[in-house]
Design an enzyme around this catalytic site. Structure first.
Site, PDB file in Angstrom:
ATOM      1  N   HIS A 254       8.753 -58.136 -21.911  1.00 31.31           N
ATOM      2  CA  HIS A 254       7.865 -59.035 -21.142  1.00 31.31           C
ATOM      3  C   HIS A 254       6.433 -58.797 -21.653  1.00 31.31           C
ATOM      4  O   HIS A 254       6.164 -58.966 -22.846  1.00 31.31           O
ATOM      5  CB  HIS A 254       8.070 -58.741 -19.649  1.00 31.31           C
TER       6      HIS A 254
ATOM      7  N   HIS B 219      12.061 -66.950 -26.188  1.00 35.42           N
ATOM      8  CA  HIS B 219      11.612 -67.139 -24.808  1.00 35.42           C
ATOM      9  C   HIS B 219      12.774 -67.520 -23.917  1.00 35.42           C
ATOM     10  O   HIS B 219      13.713 -68.183 -24.364  1.00 35.42           O
ATOM     11  CB  HIS B 219      10.523 -68.217 -24.718  1.00 35.42           C
TER      12      HIS B 219
ATOM     13  N   ARG C 246       0.566 -71.849 -26.198  1.00 35.78           N
ATOM     14  CA  ARG C 246      -0.409 -70.746 -26.093  1.00 35.78           C
ATOM     15  C   ARG C 246      -0.517 -70.010 -27.424  1.00 35.78           C
ATOM     16  O   ARG C 246      -1.553 -69.444 -27.759  1.00 35.78           O
ATOM     17  CB  ARG C 246      -0.021 -69.788 -24.962  1.00 35.78           C
TER      18      ARG C 246
ATOM     19  N   ASP D  67       2.852 -63.983 -27.354  1.00 37.18           N
ATOM     20  CA  ASP D  67       2.456 -62.653 -27.818  1.00 37.18           C
ATOM     21  C   ASP D  67       2.301 -62.527 -29.331  1.00 37.18           C
ATOM     22  O   ASP D  67       1.891 -61.489 -29.821  1.00 37.18           O
ATOM     23  CB  ASP D  67       3.483 -61.624 -27.324  1.00 37.18           C
TER      24      ASP D  67
ATOM     25  N   ARG E  32      -2.865 -62.277 -15.142  1.00 35.19           N
ATOM     26  CA  ARG E  32      -1.792 -62.678 -14.206  1.00 35.19           C
ATOM     27  C   ARG E  32      -2.124 -62.393 -12.741  1.00 35.19           C
ATOM     28  O   ARG E  32      -1.517 -62.991 -11.840  1.00 35.19           O
ATOM     29  CB  ARG E  32      -0.479 -61.974 -14.564  1.00 35.19           C
TER      30      ARG E  32
HETATM   31  N1  NMX Z   1      14.426 -60.875 -31.559  1.00 37.81           N
HETATM   32  C1  NMX Z   1      15.681 -60.388 -31.595  1.00 37.81           C
HETATM   33  N2  NMX Z   1      16.676 -60.829 -30.797  1.00 37.81           N
HETATM   34  C2  NMX Z   1      16.387 -61.839 -29.973  1.00 37.81           C
HETATM   35  C3  NMX Z   1      15.121 -62.442 -29.929  1.00 37.81           C
HETATM   36  C4  NMX Z   1      14.110 -61.905 -30.766  1.00 37.81           C
HETATM   37  N3  NMX Z   1      12.862 -62.358 -30.741  1.00 37.81           N
HETATM   38  N4  NMX Z   1      15.139 -63.427 -29.004  1.00 37.81           N
HETATM   39  C5  NMX Z   1      16.379 -63.457 -28.489  1.00 37.81           C
HETATM   40  N5  NMX Z   1      17.137 -62.494 -29.067  1.00 37.81           N
HETATM   41  C6  NMX Z   1      18.519 -62.140 -28.730  1.00 37.81           C
HETATM   42  C7  NMX Z   1      18.577 -61.608 -27.298  1.00 37.81           C
HETATM   43  O1  NMX Z   1      18.265 -60.233 -27.245  1.00 37.81           O
HETATM   44  C8  NMX Z   1      19.996 -61.914 -26.907  1.00 37.81           C
HETATM   45  O2  NMX Z   1      20.833 -60.929 -27.473  1.00 37.81           O
HETATM   46  P1  NMX Z   1      22.118 -60.373 -26.647  1.00 37.81           P
HETATM   47  O3  NMX Z   1      22.981 -61.570 -26.406  1.00 37.81           O
HETATM   48  O4  NMX Z   1      22.693 -59.351 -27.550  1.00 37.81           O
HETATM   49  O5  NMX Z   1      21.560 -59.816 -25.354  1.00 37.81           O
HETATM   50  C9  NMX Z   1      20.270 -63.236 -27.640  1.00 37.81           C
HETATM   51  O6  NMX Z   1      19.312 -63.303 -28.710  1.00 37.81           O
HETATM   52  C10 NMX Z   1      20.102 -64.455 -26.771  1.00 37.81           C
HETATM   53  O7  NMX Z   1      18.843 -64.390 -26.143  1.00 37.81           O
HETATM   54  P2  NMX Z   1      18.078 -65.690 -25.628  1.00 37.81           P
HETATM   55  O8  NMX Z   1      18.965 -66.359 -24.634  1.00 37.81           O
HETATM   56  O9  NMX Z   1      17.607 -66.480 -26.776  1.00 37.81           O
HETATM   57  O10 NMX Z   1      16.774 -65.068 -24.959  1.00 37.81           O
HETATM   58  P3  NMX Z   1      16.590 -64.344 -23.547  1.00 37.81           P
HETATM   59  O11 NMX Z   1      16.213 -65.394 -22.578  1.00 37.81           O
HETATM   60  O12 NMX Z   1      17.749 -63.477 -23.195  1.00 37.81           O
HETATM   61  O13 NMX Z   1      15.371 -63.371 -23.844  1.00 37.81           O
HETATM   62  C11 NMX Z   1      13.220 -62.745 -24.652  1.00 37.81           C
HETATM   63  C12 NMX Z   1      14.061 -63.852 -23.976  1.00 37.81           C
HETATM   64  C13 NMX Z   1      11.769 -63.176 -24.612  1.00 37.81           C
HETATM   65  C14 NMX Z   1      13.365 -61.447 -23.827  1.00 37.81           C
HETATM   66  C15 NMX Z   1      13.718 -62.551 -26.095  1.00 37.81           C
HETATM   67  O14 NMX Z   1      13.514 -63.745 -26.829  1.00 37.81           O
HETATM   68  C16 NMX Z   1      13.033 -61.401 -26.795  1.00 37.81           C
HETATM   69  O15 NMX Z   1      13.470 -60.250 -26.644  1.00 37.81           O
HETATM   70  N6  NMX Z   1      11.928 -61.652 -27.577  1.00 37.81           N
HETATM   71  C17 NMX Z   1      11.179 -60.599 -28.215  1.00 37.81           C
HETATM   72  C18 NMX Z   1      10.284 -59.894 -27.214  1.00 37.81           C
HETATM   73  C19 NMX Z   1       9.119 -60.777 -26.821  1.00 37.81           C
HETATM   74  O16 NMX Z   1       8.393 -61.312 -27.644  1.00 37.81           O
HETATM   75  N7  NMX Z   1       8.921 -60.887 -25.478  1.00 37.81           N
HETATM   76  C20 NMX Z   1       7.790 -61.652 -24.932  1.00 37.81           C
HETATM   77  C21 NMX Z   1       8.223 -62.865 -24.101  1.00 37.81           C
HETATM   78  C22 NMX Z   1       7.049 -63.572 -23.473  1.00 37.81           C
HETATM   79  N8  NMX Z   1       6.383 -62.730 -22.491  1.00 37.81           N
HETATM   80  O17 NMX Z   1       5.217 -62.421 -22.683  1.00 37.81           O
HETATM   81  O18 NMX Z   1       6.964 -62.315 -21.479  1.00 37.81           O
HETATM   82  C1  MLT Z   2       5.316 -65.834 -20.353  1.00 38.13           C
HETATM   83  O1  MLT Z   2       4.104 -65.912 -20.083  1.00 38.13           O
HETATM   84  O2  MLT Z   2       5.786 -66.320 -21.384  1.00 38.13           O
HETATM   85  C2  MLT Z   2       6.168 -65.153 -19.404  1.00 38.13           C
HETATM   86  O3  MLT Z   2       5.618 -64.579 -18.334  1.00 38.13           O
HETATM   87  C3  MLT Z   2       7.574 -64.995 -19.673  1.00 38.13           C
HETATM   88  C4  MLT Z   2       8.349 -66.034 -18.923  1.00 38.13           C
HETATM   89  O4  MLT Z   2       7.818 -67.088 -18.607  1.00 38.13           O
HETATM   90  O5  MLT Z   2       9.528 -65.758 -18.664  1.00 38.13           O
END
Ligand code: NMX
Ligand code: MLT
Length: 391
Positions: free
Chosen positions: A231, A272, A281, A327, A353
């Site tokens: 997050h 995401h 953003r 990010d 936030r």
């Molecule tokens: N890098 C590697 N693996 C990923 C990524 C990524 N950027 N995005 C999704 N996946 C994987 C995810 O871990 C999941 O694997 P598993 O089935 O083994 O659990 C699979 O792809 C399906 O995930 P999604 O349905 O596409 O995404 P989900 O909604 O579960 O997760 C995040 C969303 C944001 C947690 C994920 O995209 C992620 O881990 N991104 C990298 C971290 C990041 O940049 N987070 C910031 C998000 C915004 N914020 O500020 O909160």
């Molecule tokens: C964001 O700003 O991208 C978030 O707080 C993550 C989300 O919307 O799930």
């Protein structure tokens, strides 16, 4: 489709929705913002990109009042925030002074600082508590930066009439190019203030608040939720990762991304839970980067990463959104304007936030004719429904 009581069925929950982190399941309404999967977040109907260059104080007014202020209202609101921003209560300051410089994570300090402010001055009036906390956060942030860095509490008087960001930079005593820092931070705050009702930190804050916990206790919980690397802390991890890449050579960047994926590490700054296109953003921050740091090495790396990572992540059909999120660029910009320690970046996200989360908590408290949204209590289905008895 309607149910047996004639109410519209807006979503049917099936077994496939269990254990998915409640992905996509509607649980309530949100008045401050909504997230369009393709067009990104809108604050009270305005696409966030249209608001990026506005005063953060006016955007806080928008989130609280659901409309932009006119000139007089804007001045009055800034005056109100100035009046609410007295010096940090000594009790809260002493709590922070008792922590060892450099210890823990800055998000721990932010959460502790908010909780300590709550001990000192919770009124129980959610609106007043939210606005007091918003007004105090610039000094709280500067105090955390200075104390944690072993520099003591701010050694100049707080001047909230300068504006929130301007006062923070003033209190920091930054020996840097303050104009650039202020410009980048103002945009950062506006872009990060709110993101719908279901993001983890906002949801957590509202869940805690639904049991009538104080605004401060709810906000400290929200900050703890934001501190995870999937997050809010992704902005820290993303710059650390960009610095490890160290080159804007396309082939080398691609090899790095593949190596991270092979090691089962996330590609920070991409993906995401809701968005299904590049985050506006991210686009707004790339635009700002072209203005303030076009020749910065990290900026060159993220420009390449922005092209390469979606292509590589897109090879995995499991990944719902291979594109850049908020990010990707924030750490690079913060570093370029003088914030060289990535571990502090999530505190800026938290600062922003506070506005959206407090406005949403206030809306939920005012719901149902003032009775408030009921206490959060979703249902979990027993994994093993067998009833057992001790003989
Ligand atoms: N890098 C590697 N693996 C990923 C990524 C990524 N950027 N995005 C999704 N996946 C994987 C995810 O871990 C999941 O694997 P598993 O089935 O083994 O659990 C699979 O792809 C399906 O995930 P999604 O349905 O596409 O995404 P989900 O909604 O579960 O997760 C995040 C969303 C944001 C947690 C994920 O995209 C992620 O881990 N991104 C990298 C971290 C990041 O940049 N987070 C910031 C998000 C915004 N914020 O500020 O909160
Ligand atoms: C964001 O700003 O991208 C978030 O707080 C993550 C989300 O919307 O799930």
């Amino acid at each position: 489709m309607s149910d047996e009581n004639g109410k519209d069925v807006i979503f049917e929950v099936t077994e496939d929705h269990l254990n998915t982190g409640m992905r996509g399941i509607p649980v309530g309404t949100c008045r401050t913002s909504f997230v369009d999967p393709k067009k990104g977040v809108h604050y009270c109907g305005y696409p966030v990109g249209d608001l990026a260059d506005m005063d953060p104080e006016d955007i806080i007014f928008l989130l609280y009042e659901k409309r932009l202020p006119n000139r007089q209202e804007s001045q009055d609101f800034r005056h109100e925030l100035t009046q609410r921003a007295e010096r940090l209560p000594t009790g809260a300051l002493r709590v922070l002074e008792s922590l060892t410089p450099g210890s823990g994570h800055p998000m721990d300090w932010l959460s502790i600082g908010i909780q300590a402010l709550g001990v000192a001055e919770t009124t129980g009036d959610v609106r007043a508590d939210g606005l007091n906390l918003i007004a105090r956060t610039p000094e709280l942030m500067a105090t955390i930066f200075r104390l944690r860095g072993g520099r003591g509490a701010p050694d100049v008087a707080s001047e909230p009439e300068r504006g929130m960001v301007e006062n923070f930079v003033h209190l920091l005593g930054a020996e840097v190019e303050a104009d650039q820092m202020i410009r980048a931070l103002r945009v950062f705050l506006v872009l990060h203030m709110d993101h719908g009702g279901g993001n983890l930190s906002t949801f957590t804050g509202k869940a805690v608040a639904s049991g009538w916990a104080s605004l401060y206790a709810s906000m400290a919980s929200a900050m703890n939720a934001l501190s995870g690397p999937l997050h809010g802390r992704a902005n820290q991890s993303c710059l650390e990762f960009v610095q490890r890449i160290g080159t804007d050579n396309e082939k080398e960047v691609e090899a790095f991304v593949r190596q991270e994926l092979a090691a089962r590490r996330p590609i920070y700054g991409f993906g995401h839970a809701v968005l299904r296109a590049e985050d506006p953003r991210a686009a707004a921050q790339f635009k700002l980067g072209e203005e303030i740091c076009p020749d910065d090495n990290n900026f060159k790396v993220i420009k390449t990463l922005r092209e390469v990572a979606p292509r590589v992540l897109g090879e995995n059909p499991k990944i719902s959104n291979p594109n850049a999120n908020v990010d990707i660029a924030s750490g690079t910009l913060l570093n370029a304007v003088g914030f060289h320690k990535p571990e502090y970046y999530t505190t800026f996200f938290g600062w922003a936030r506070v506005a959206g989360i407090s406005a949403q908590i206030l809306d939920e408290r005012n719901a149902r004719g003032g009775r408030g949204t009921p206490i959060y209590r979703p249902k979990y289905i027993a994994a093993d429904p067998t009833v057992r008895r001790l003989e």
